[in-house]
Design an enzyme around this catalytic site. Sequence first.
Site, PDB file in Angstrom:
ATOM      1  N   HIS A  28      35.509 126.267   1.408  1.00  0.00           N
ATOM      2  CA  HIS A  28      36.404 127.372   1.754  1.00  0.00           C
ATOM      3  C   HIS A  28      37.728 126.917   2.360  1.00  0.00           C
ATOM      4  O   HIS A  28      38.136 127.299   3.455  1.00  0.00           O
ATOM      5  CB  HIS A  28      35.733 128.452   2.605  1.00  0.00           C
ATOM      6  CG  HIS A  28      34.930 127.987   3.798  1.00  0.00           C
ATOM      7  ND1 HIS A  28      35.484 127.313   4.856  1.00  0.00           N
ATOM      8  CD2 HIS A  28      33.622 128.146   4.101  1.00  0.00           C
ATOM      9  CE1 HIS A  28      34.544 127.062   5.753  1.00  0.00           C
ATOM     10  NE2 HIS A  28      33.412 127.552   5.318  1.00  0.00           N
ATOM     11  N   HIS A  82      21.535 129.941  11.416  1.00  0.00           N
ATOM     12  CA  HIS A  82      22.893 130.292  10.989  1.00  0.00           C
ATOM     13  C   HIS A  82      22.801 130.861   9.573  1.00  0.00           C
ATOM     14  O   HIS A  82      22.237 130.226   8.685  1.00  0.00           O
ATOM     15  CB  HIS A  82      23.771 129.045  11.034  1.00  0.00           C
ATOM     16  CG  HIS A  82      25.195 129.243  10.633  1.00  0.00           C
ATOM     17  ND1 HIS A  82      25.871 130.434  10.832  1.00  0.00           N
ATOM     18  CD2 HIS A  82      26.090 128.401  10.050  1.00  0.00           C
ATOM     19  CE1 HIS A  82      27.111 130.300  10.384  1.00  0.00           C
ATOM     20  NE2 HIS A  82      27.267 129.081   9.893  1.00  0.00           N
ATOM     21  N   GLU A  84      25.165 131.591   7.298  1.00  0.00           N
ATOM     22  CA  GLU A  84      26.161 131.286   6.269  1.00  0.00           C
ATOM     23  C   GLU A  84      25.456 130.772   5.010  1.00  0.00           C
ATOM     24  O   GLU A  84      24.418 130.110   5.079  1.00  0.00           O
ATOM     25  CB  GLU A  84      27.158 130.256   6.799  1.00  0.00           C
ATOM     26  CG  GLU A  84      28.407 130.136   5.955  1.00  0.00           C
ATOM     27  CD  GLU A  84      29.491 129.307   6.623  1.00  0.00           C
ATOM     28  OE1 GLU A  84      30.584 129.204   6.038  1.00  0.00           O
ATOM     29  OE2 GLU A  84      29.254 128.762   7.716  1.00  0.00           O
ATOM     30  N   ASP A  86      25.632 128.440   2.898  1.00  0.00           N
ATOM     31  CA  ASP A  86      25.221 127.057   2.669  1.00  0.00           C
ATOM     32  C   ASP A  86      23.912 126.723   3.374  1.00  0.00           C
ATOM     33  O   ASP A  86      23.297 125.686   3.088  1.00  0.00           O
ATOM     34  CB  ASP A  86      26.324 126.078   3.080  1.00  0.00           C
ATOM     35  CG  ASP A  86      26.872 126.329   4.465  1.00  0.00           C
ATOM     36  OD1 ASP A  86      26.902 127.491   4.893  1.00  0.00           O
ATOM     37  OD2 ASP A  86      27.300 125.364   5.129  1.00  0.00           O
ATOM     38  N   HIS A 147      29.805 128.702  14.792  1.00  0.00           N
ATOM     39  CA  HIS A 147      31.116 129.300  14.581  1.00  0.00           C
ATOM     40  C   HIS A 147      31.056 130.697  13.970  1.00  0.00           C
ATOM     41  O   HIS A 147      32.105 131.254  13.576  1.00  0.00           O
ATOM     42  CB  HIS A 147      31.985 128.389  13.708  1.00  0.00           C
ATOM     43  CG  HIS A 147      31.510 128.265  12.283  1.00  0.00           C
ATOM     44  ND1 HIS A 147      32.303 128.649  11.217  1.00  0.00           N
ATOM     45  CD2 HIS A 147      30.356 127.849  11.763  1.00  0.00           C
ATOM     46  CE1 HIS A 147      31.659 128.439  10.095  1.00  0.00           C
ATOM     47  NE2 HIS A 147      30.485 127.944  10.407  1.00  0.00           N
ATOM     48  N   ASP A 166      25.588 124.378  12.914  1.00  0.00           N
ATOM     49  CA  ASP A 166      26.837 123.745  12.501  1.00  0.00           C
ATOM     50  C   ASP A 166      27.494 122.908  13.599  1.00  0.00           C
ATOM     51  O   ASP A 166      28.391 122.106  13.315  1.00  0.00           O
ATOM     52  CB  ASP A 166      27.839 124.798  12.003  1.00  0.00           C
ATOM     53  CG  ASP A 166      27.661 125.101  10.529  1.00  0.00           C
ATOM     54  OD1 ASP A 166      26.845 124.428   9.872  1.00  0.00           O
ATOM     55  OD2 ASP A 166      28.337 126.011  10.011  1.00  0.00           O
ATOM     56  N   TYR A 192      35.872 117.823  11.026  1.00  0.00           N
ATOM     57  CA  TYR A 192      35.009 119.002  11.019  1.00  0.00           C
ATOM     58  C   TYR A 192      35.332 119.903  12.209  1.00  0.00           C
ATOM     59  O   TYR A 192      35.482 121.120  12.067  1.00  0.00           O
ATOM     60  CB  TYR A 192      33.549 118.555  11.065  1.00  0.00           C
ATOM     61  CG  TYR A 192      32.553 119.676  10.900  1.00  0.00           C
ATOM     62  CD1 TYR A 192      32.098 120.041   9.641  1.00  0.00           C
ATOM     63  CD2 TYR A 192      32.051 120.358  12.002  1.00  0.00           C
ATOM     64  CE1 TYR A 192      31.179 121.059   9.482  1.00  0.00           C
ATOM     65  CE2 TYR A 192      31.138 121.374  11.857  1.00  0.00           C
ATOM     66  CZ  TYR A 192      30.702 121.720  10.602  1.00  0.00           C
ATOM     67  OH  TYR A 192      29.788 122.742  10.451  1.00  0.00           O
ATOM     68  N   HIS A 225      24.841 119.820   8.983  1.00  0.00           N
ATOM     69  CA  HIS A 225      25.623 118.995   8.052  1.00  0.00           C
ATOM     70  C   HIS A 225      25.732 117.593   8.624  1.00  0.00           C
ATOM     71  O   HIS A 225      25.908 117.418   9.830  1.00  0.00           O
ATOM     72  CB  HIS A 225      27.044 119.536   7.868  1.00  0.00           C
ATOM     73  CG  HIS A 225      27.158 120.864   7.201  1.00  0.00           C
ATOM     74  ND1 HIS A 225      26.870 121.080   5.872  1.00  0.00           N
ATOM     75  CD2 HIS A 225      27.554 122.070   7.693  1.00  0.00           C
ATOM     76  CE1 HIS A 225      27.084 122.346   5.566  1.00  0.00           C
ATOM     77  NE2 HIS A 225      27.492 122.971   6.659  1.00  0.00           N
TER      78      HIS A 225
END
Length: 397
Positions: A28, A82, A84, A86, A147, A166, A192, A225
Amino acid sequence: MSEPLKATQISEHVYWVGAVDWAIRDFHGYKTSQGTSYNAYLVMADKITLIDSVKAPFMGELMSRIASVADPAKIEYIVSNHSEMDHSGCLPTLIHKLKPEKLFASKMGAKALNQHFGISDIEAVDNGQTLSLGNMNLTFTETRMLHWPDSMFSYLAEDELLFSQDAFGMHLASSKRFDDEVGDWEAEAAKYYANILMPFSPMVTALLAKVAEMNLPMKIIAPDHGPVFRKDLEKIVALYGKWARQEPTNKAVVVFDTMWRSTAKMASVICEGLSAGGAETKMLPLGASHRSDVASEILDAGALLVGSPTMNNQIFPTVADVMTYLKGLKPKNLLGASFGSYGWSGESVKQINEYLDAMKIEKVCDGLRVQYVPTADDLHNCYELGLEVAKRLKDFS
């Protein structure tokens, strides 16, 4: 599930069962030059628990790694730290396939998963709540806006392990799983932070203080990640504290684009002045630099100088792109200056100043405007601007 992929044991009771995305280059708007990983973890408790999942196309990898440790059908709990995509993209298929006893998420996470996928059978956990896995316990800590609003940590007391979603992560694809195996990870961790967490720096500071007060024994930090931290836990936590403070340094970042090299000439001479004045100088021509690299460079800078020609009464499109991006990241504690060449109307400097003002960046001057090709006097002024910013940096940083 045909791939012969194996899980990696990261603690006495926990296995990494995620996926590595070697090919992704854009996340993104963030340039992921080294790919990324989608980390998921299997806790081999009495009630076998999966912590997070993976991006939808990588479900086969996840299932193969799980199967190398346990029968996937024996997973009783899934925890979504989380929501999101991914980390939750394959969740609907996973739930249909595995039929776990319960799915846990924060209250905001339960709302997000329902909105994303129509999943309604979710047990929303409270901040500070502890979940028994039979012979082990998970404790949840809300980390709202770090986040996303739904974000939370999960702490496995028995293995002194923090699942940090994250936070403390990085986009770095590797065949190795641990921080002490992947080499120098600091640059990717900084990139990051700059591109994902910089806008939430005050919350990072508050969270680090809260975690310090909790004084949890911690041997492993397992993010969603990048590598799992088993060696340099104190280093990554200290770096987050440093990055969150955004203390200005004696570094100036010069960002610009150019049409017929006039703005480039100005940028080059400004950099000469900066260097002569003793400032560490980084020049980023946008024809060769990505917006996410600009964000990374200003994370530890004290000044941001932005140059653009005027085109169609506007700043150049690449400069507009990077300034819009940086405005959203909310960098702090920077000096600023604008410059640019023009042929007819020359609005670019004024428009850059508007961005700097919106970002609450202290301007060193009203900017330098040059019509067409810079003269010797114009270039002298550019050099003087560099010197002035360098001088101000010494007092500012």
